[in-house]
Design an enzyme around this catalytic site. Sequence first.
Site, PDB file in Angstrom:
ATOM      1  N   PRO A   9       0.827  -1.211   0.000  1.00 15.38           N
ATOM      2  CA  PRO A   9       0.000   0.000   0.000  1.00 15.38           C
ATOM      3  C   PRO A   9       0.863   1.264   0.000  1.00 15.38           C
ATOM      4  O   PRO A   9       1.779   1.387   0.804  1.00 15.38           O
ATOM      5  CB  PRO A   9      -0.825  -0.100   1.285  1.00 15.38           C
ATOM      6  CG  PRO A   9      -0.351  -1.289   2.025  1.00 15.38           C
ATOM      7  CD  PRO A   9       0.630  -2.036   1.185  1.00 15.38           C
ATOM      8  N   GLU A  10       0.587   2.147  -0.919  1.00 13.92           N
ATOM      9  CA  GLU A  10       1.304   3.420  -0.965  1.00 13.92           C
ATOM     10  C   GLU A  10       0.323   4.545  -0.662  1.00 13.92           C
ATOM     11  O   GLU A  10      -0.824   4.294  -0.295  1.00 13.92           O
ATOM     12  CB  GLU A  10       1.967   3.599  -2.341  1.00 13.92           C
ATOM     13  CG  GLU A  10       3.060   2.541  -2.590  1.00 13.92           C
ATOM     14  CD  GLU A  10       3.907   2.846  -3.814  1.00 13.92           C
ATOM     15  OE1 GLU A  10       3.997   4.021  -4.211  1.00 13.92           O
ATOM     16  OE2 GLU A  10       4.473   1.904  -4.379  1.00 13.92           O
ATOM     17  N   HIS A  98      -5.116 -13.491  10.259  1.00 13.20           N
ATOM     18  CA  HIS A  98      -4.241 -12.317  10.269  1.00 13.20           C
ATOM     19  C   HIS A  98      -4.961 -11.039  10.680  1.00 13.20           C
ATOM     20  O   HIS A  98      -4.475  -9.940  10.428  1.00 13.20           O
ATOM     21  CB  HIS A  98      -3.585 -12.158   8.909  1.00 13.20           C
ATOM     22  CG  HIS A  98      -2.823 -13.368   8.487  1.00 13.20           C
ATOM     23  ND1 HIS A  98      -1.667 -13.778   9.128  1.00 13.20           N
ATOM     24  CD2 HIS A  98      -3.057 -14.290   7.531  1.00 13.20           C
ATOM     25  CE1 HIS A  98      -1.232 -14.893   8.565  1.00 13.20           C
ATOM     26  NE2 HIS A  98      -2.054 -15.221   7.595  1.00 13.20           N
ATOM     27  N   ARG A 117       1.718  -9.989   6.898  1.00 12.83           N
ATOM     28  CA  ARG A 117       3.175  -9.937   7.083  1.00 12.83           C
ATOM     29  C   ARG A 117       3.589  -9.168   8.330  1.00 12.83           C
ATOM     30  O   ARG A 117       4.759  -9.137   8.679  1.00 12.83           O
ATOM     31  CB  ARG A 117       3.824  -9.351   5.828  1.00 12.83           C
ATOM     32  CG  ARG A 117       3.471 -10.233   4.613  1.00 12.83           C
ATOM     33  CD  ARG A 117       4.120  -9.752   3.372  1.00 12.83           C
ATOM     34  NE  ARG A 117       5.564  -9.875   3.470  1.00 12.83           N
ATOM     35  CZ  ARG A 117       6.372  -9.888   2.425  1.00 12.83           C
ATOM     36  NH1 ARG A 117       5.890  -9.799   1.226  1.00 12.83           N
ATOM     37  NH2 ARG A 117       7.664  -9.977   2.594  1.00 12.83           N
ATOM     38  N   ARG A 159      23.041  14.335  -3.804  1.00 11.98           N
ATOM     39  CA  ARG A 159      22.605  12.928  -3.746  1.00 11.98           C
ATOM     40  C   ARG A 159      23.022  12.241  -5.038  1.00 11.98           C
ATOM     41  O   ARG A 159      22.437  12.500  -6.097  1.00 11.98           O
ATOM     42  CB  ARG A 159      21.083  12.830  -3.568  1.00 11.98           C
ATOM     43  CG  ARG A 159      20.537  13.469  -2.296  1.00 11.98           C
ATOM     44  CD  ARG A 159      20.793  12.625  -1.065  1.00 11.98           C
ATOM     45  NE  ARG A 159      20.151  11.318  -1.063  1.00 11.98           N
ATOM     46  CZ  ARG A 159      19.028  11.044  -0.390  1.00 11.98           C
ATOM     47  NH1 ARG A 159      18.421  11.974   0.328  1.00 11.98           N
ATOM     48  NH2 ARG A 159      18.523   9.834  -0.408  1.00 11.98           N
TER      49      ARG A 159
END
Length: 279
Positions: A9-10, A98, A117, A159
């Site tokens: 999920p974002e 779960h 998870r 960077r």
Amino acid sequence: MTLDGWLVPELPEVETTRRGLEPLLVGQRIRAVIVRNRALRLPVPRRLPQLAAGATIRGLARRGKYLLVDCGVGTLILHLGMSGRLWVVKDGAAPAAHDHFDLVLGNGTVVRLRDPRRFGLVLWQAGDPLAHALLANIGPEPLSAGFGGNTLYAATRGRSSAIKHVLMDSHVVAGVGNIYANEALFRAGISPRTAAQRLSRGRCQVLAAKIRETLELAISAGGSSLRDYLRSDGKAGNYQSQFTVYDRAGEPCHRCATSIREIRQGQRSTFYCPKCQKA
Ligand SMILES: [Zn+2]
């Protein structure tokens, strides 16, 4: 272990969840909090059920990929991790293996967290939630006025890592993960391998705009799908067809018909068009 093939999920999925749950939660009193398994990414606080029970929910906000349930006396902080989803249980369905956490509301509505998870989080913050150690250093929200080409340009100076890797750094911009980093770079015509510091200010402006556009499209489509993602209204969501490059290795680019290429970057799959995306 690869995480690819499992859609994490974002930001769009979290925002879709927030929009779905907000009208159901706000104004409701928390009747009970049920914790079946404390062993998430961090342990669920033992006292959480006592702290939250009886509180009335004032709002449901999002910061990056964190959901913030404003309970007045404190904030319930939720994160879906890599496989979590939150939904409203229909017809009093019994919890499955779960289903680690339930929020039981005064009107009988049950909001349930399923997370096979267990990289998700259920935490409690008594004071300002944005001061929590996990939230204090998150970068600007990509859909806010605080994020744009100039902030991206500043954040990428010095960077030398690949721009795709830098976009997934939550200190640079909040909530952009593997899927939407791939998608935004395609839309911006930028190779995922380009060293971040090599991007000009102009290309940073294009990229920032495309990040916003990509996320907004996904939100308006209802969030992209986890393989078994359910929208918070309980209906299955399947929006994979909207991806331009993600998970399309070997398929033709929608723009130029060149085969989409897949490479590995930092243990994650990157998908791009070698013709449309320039270094
Ligand atoms: Zn192309």
